[in-house]
Structure formats: structure tokens, C-alpha cells
Design an enzyme around this catalytic site. Structure first.
Site, mmCIF file in Angstrom:
data_model
loop_
_atom_site.group_PDB
_atom_site.id
_atom_site.type_symbol
_atom_site.label_atom_id
_atom_site.label_comp_id
_atom_site.label_asym_id
_atom_site.label_seq_id
_atom_site.Cartn_x
_atom_site.Cartn_y
_atom_site.Cartn_z
ATOM 1 N N SER A 141 0.847 -1.194 0.000
ATOM 2 C CA SER A 141 0.000 0.000 0.000
ATOM 3 C C SER A 141 0.883 1.244 0.000
ATOM 4 O O SER A 141 1.946 1.252 0.619
ATOM 5 C CB SER A 141 -0.884 0.004 1.248
ATOM 6 O OG SER A 141 -1.546 1.233 1.376
ATOM 7 N N TYR A 154 -1.640 -0.428 10.408
ATOM 8 C CA TYR A 154 -1.822 -0.869 9.018
ATOM 9 C C TYR A 154 -0.574 -0.527 8.198
ATOM 10 O O TYR A 154 -0.034 -1.372 7.477
ATOM 11 C CB TYR A 154 -3.063 -0.210 8.424
ATOM 12 C CG TYR A 154 -3.287 -0.527 6.967
ATOM 13 C CD1 TYR A 154 -3.877 -1.729 6.578
ATOM 14 C CD2 TYR A 154 -2.902 0.371 5.971
ATOM 15 C CE1 TYR A 154 -4.075 -2.029 5.232
ATOM 16 C CE2 TYR A 154 -3.099 0.081 4.624
ATOM 17 C CZ TYR A 154 -3.684 -1.120 4.263
ATOM 18 O OH TYR A 154 -3.876 -1.419 2.919
HETATM 19 N N1 LIG Z 1 -8.608 -0.586 -1.880
HETATM 20 C C1 LIG Z 1 -7.555 0.178 -1.704
HETATM 21 O O1 LIG Z 1 -7.562 1.391 -1.984
HETATM 22 C C2 LIG Z 1 -6.277 -0.419 -1.163
HETATM 23 C C3 LIG Z 1 -5.208 0.415 -0.953
HETATM 24 C C4 LIG Z 1 -4.012 -0.105 -0.530
HETATM 25 C C5 LIG Z 1 -3.879 -1.440 -0.310
HETATM 26 N N2 LIG Z 1 -4.944 -2.255 -0.469
HETATM 27 C C6 LIG Z 1 -4.757 -3.656 -0.190
HETATM 28 O O2 LIG Z 1 -5.252 -4.420 -1.239
HETATM 29 C C7 LIG Z 1 -5.698 -5.679 -0.774
HETATM 30 C C8 LIG Z 1 -7.104 -5.939 -1.244
HETATM 31 O O3 LIG Z 1 -7.927 -4.902 -0.779
HETATM 32 P P1 LIG Z 1 -9.348 -4.561 -1.405
HETATM 33 O O4 LIG Z 1 -9.498 -3.095 -1.316
HETATM 34 O O5 LIG Z 1 -9.507 -5.241 -2.713
HETATM 35 O O6 LIG Z 1 -10.278 -5.158 -0.267
HETATM 36 P P2 LIG Z 1 -11.442 -6.245 -0.258
HETATM 37 O O7 LIG Z 1 -12.033 -6.149 1.097
HETATM 38 O O8 LIG Z 1 -12.316 -6.128 -1.453
HETATM 39 O O9 LIG Z 1 -10.634 -7.605 -0.386
HETATM 40 C C9 LIG Z 1 -9.985 -8.199 0.680
HETATM 41 C C10 LIG Z 1 -10.404 -9.655 0.704
HETATM 42 O O10 LIG Z 1 -9.642 -10.314 1.710
HETATM 43 C C11 LIG Z 1 -10.511 -11.211 2.371
HETATM 44 N N3 LIG Z 1 -9.989 -11.525 3.696
HETATM 45 C C12 LIG Z 1 -10.021 -10.773 4.822
HETATM 46 N N4 LIG Z 1 -9.435 -11.435 5.830
HETATM 47 C C13 LIG Z 1 -9.024 -12.624 5.326
HETATM 48 C C14 LIG Z 1 -8.357 -13.736 5.864
HETATM 49 N N5 LIG Z 1 -7.967 -13.774 7.151
HETATM 50 N N6 LIG Z 1 -8.098 -14.791 5.053
HETATM 51 C C15 LIG Z 1 -8.482 -14.780 3.772
HETATM 52 N N7 LIG Z 1 -9.117 -13.756 3.195
HETATM 53 C C16 LIG Z 1 -9.386 -12.693 3.967
HETATM 54 C C17 LIG Z 1 -11.845 -10.490 2.437
HETATM 55 O O11 LIG Z 1 -12.909 -11.403 2.669
HETATM 56 C C18 LIG Z 1 -11.877 -9.858 1.064
HETATM 57 O O12 LIG Z 1 -12.489 -10.716 0.117
HETATM 58 C C19 LIG Z 1 -5.537 -5.638 0.737
HETATM 59 O O13 LIG Z 1 -4.321 -6.271 1.095
HETATM 60 C C20 LIG Z 1 -5.487 -4.156 1.049
HETATM 61 O O14 LIG Z 1 -4.791 -3.886 2.238
HETATM 62 C C21 LIG Z 1 -6.130 -1.781 -0.888
#
Ligand SMILES: NC(=O)c1ccc[n+]([C@@H]2O[C@H](COP(=O)([O-])OP(=O)(O)OC[C@H]3O[C@@H](n4cnc5c(N)ncnc54)[C@H](O)[C@@H]3O)[C@@H](O)[C@H]2O)c1
Length: 211
Positions: A141, A154
């Protein structure tokens, strides 16, 4: 990607993991996808199947090292090689001043975002070292790189995942895996969020493609 096999974690949400799994499958790869949430994971598999791709599912906890080992073993059992992995499962936290952060919050985000991703990478690398090839992407991130107010646990977990990736990359290079890009760490989520905030449609798909 035709004929390649890989793992995508956290593929059940409506976000980057699902978009990544769909992108790999649309490019011809077979994917073993996982999530802690069964129904949305099956929905991702259904979308891949509808598009003519191949997906197998495993429901579990991406912070569980035994589960990571099982997923790698299952991929090899199904398709013989593990060509790529996208360790994407992660959780965020509510913004809270540092002095009010609970130890349990640190534990929760580190357990999944840092230790979970590193455990998956460890078992994926073991298989890739055996094969002599492979590529791993961990979702980090921009917040991990630059920091965000109130998100220290985080941010630190994502920075840990990023640094862990580059250390593994050095190790992989020494063991004569495809050194360039064996392990890359990305800050794509926030980068894409900022870049595409005016045009949100397709945001996650673009993030996945950048990965
Ligand atoms: N959306 C953003 O702007 C953003 C920014 C920076 C980083 N990220 C990172 O990108 C990744 C995906 O984020 P996203 O925004 O697509 O979120 P999202 O919530 O759509 O996807 C995350 C998925 O992880 C699953 N999950 C949660 N805990 C879990 C566990 N213990 N075991 C297995 N699965 C689990 C959730 O059920 C979900 O399906 C994450 O690592 C997040 O930190 C996202």
C-alpha cells in the site's frame, strides 16, 4: 499466461483479489483462489467459469501458515507447477490516534497483512525454488510507504510485507530463480485509488492489471 497456474488470496471481495483472479483467468491461466468468506469466493469462481476460465476454490484463513502450505500443495497436485502467486488478502483499520491504538489492533493487522503474506510467500518460494521458476506479487500500500494519519498499525504491516518481499527477492536471486521480478512489491491499491478517483469504474481491474 496460457497454461500457467497460480494462487490468488483474498479473491472473494469485490476488490483487487477478484479482479486479479479474473485477469489471470482471462489471460488463460488456471487459478486456485482463496478467501475467508465462502460465498463471495464461489461468486468469483462462477464469474471465471462463465468467462471460460479455470478456477478452483479453497476457503480458509490467509494468516494460517498450514493453510498456505496446503494451497501450494493443492496447486501442484492439480496442475503440477506453481507459476505465480498474488498474495493479496488484507484488512484495514479505522483511523485512530497512535496513543489510543490497542495492542489487539496491531496483532490483528500484522497477523494477516504481514505474517500471513510472508507465510504464503515462504511456501510458494519453496515450490518455485524446486521448479526453478515463478513470480510472486504481494499487495502492499502507498500507506505502507508514505504513512497515513491514524493508520500506523496498518502502515507498518504493509511496510513489513513490502520489505519482506524484497529480502525474499534477494534470496531467490541467489538460488537462481528468475531474479528479475521473482518477487515484486507493489503499492498499487492506493496508487490506483488516487490516480483513478475521478473515474472509479474499472479501478480494481486496472489495479489488478498493474499487478
Ligand atoms: N482498496 C484500496 O484502496 C487499497 C489500498 C491499498 C492497499 N490495499 C490492499 O489491497 C488488498 C485488497 O484490498 P481490497 O481493497 O480489494 O479489499 P477487499 O475487502 O475487497 O478484499 C480483501 C479480501 O480479503 C478477504 N480476507 C479478509 N481477511 C481474510 C483472511 N484472514 N483470510 C483470507 N481472506 C481474507 C476479504 O474477505 C476480502 O475478500 C488488501 O491487502 C489491502 O490492504 C487496498
Amino acid at each position: 499466461m496460457s497454461g500457467k497456474n497460480g494462487i490468488v488470496t483474498g479473491a472473494g471481495g469485490g476488490g483487487i483479489g477478484r479482479a486479479s483472479a479474473l485477469a489471470f483467468a482471462n489471460a488463460g491461466a488456471r487459478v486456485l483462489i482463496m478467501d475467508i468468506a465462502a460465498e463471495p469466493l464461489e461468486e468469483t469462481a462462477r464469474l471465471i467459469g462463465e468467462a471460460g476460465g479455470t478456477a478452483e476454490t479453497m476457503v480458509g484463513d490467509a494468516s494460517d501458515e498450514d493453510f498456505a502450505a496446503q494451497m501450494v500443495a493443492r496447486t501442484v497436485e492439480l496442475w503440477e507447477t506453481l507459476d505465480f502467486a498474488h498474495n493479496n488478502a488484507g484488512i484495514g483499520i479505522a483511523a485512530t490516534p497512535f496513543a489510543q491504538q490497542e495492542r489487539s489492533t496491531w496483532d490483528r493487522v500484522f497477523t494477516l497483512n504481514a505474517f500471513g503474506a510472508m507465510s504464503f510467500m515462504k511456501h510458494e518460494l519453496r515450490q518455485m525454488e524446486k521448479q526453478g521458476f515463478g513470480a510472486i506479487v504481494n499487495t502492499s500500500s502507498m500507506s505502507g510507504k508514505n504513512g497515513s494519519p491514524g493508520l500506523s498499525p496498518y502502515d507498518a504491516s504493509k511496510w513489513t510485507a513490502a520489505r519482506g518481499s524484497s529480502v525474499s527477492s534477494e534470496t531467490a536471486g541467489r538460488s537462481r530463480l528468475r531474479a528479475a521480478g521473482v518477487v515484486r512489491w507493489l503499492h498499487d491499491g492506493s496508487f490506483c485509488t488516487h490516480r483513478l478517483s475521478l473515474r472509479r469504474v474499472g479501478r480494481y481491474r486496472r489495479c489488478a492489471h498493474r499487478s
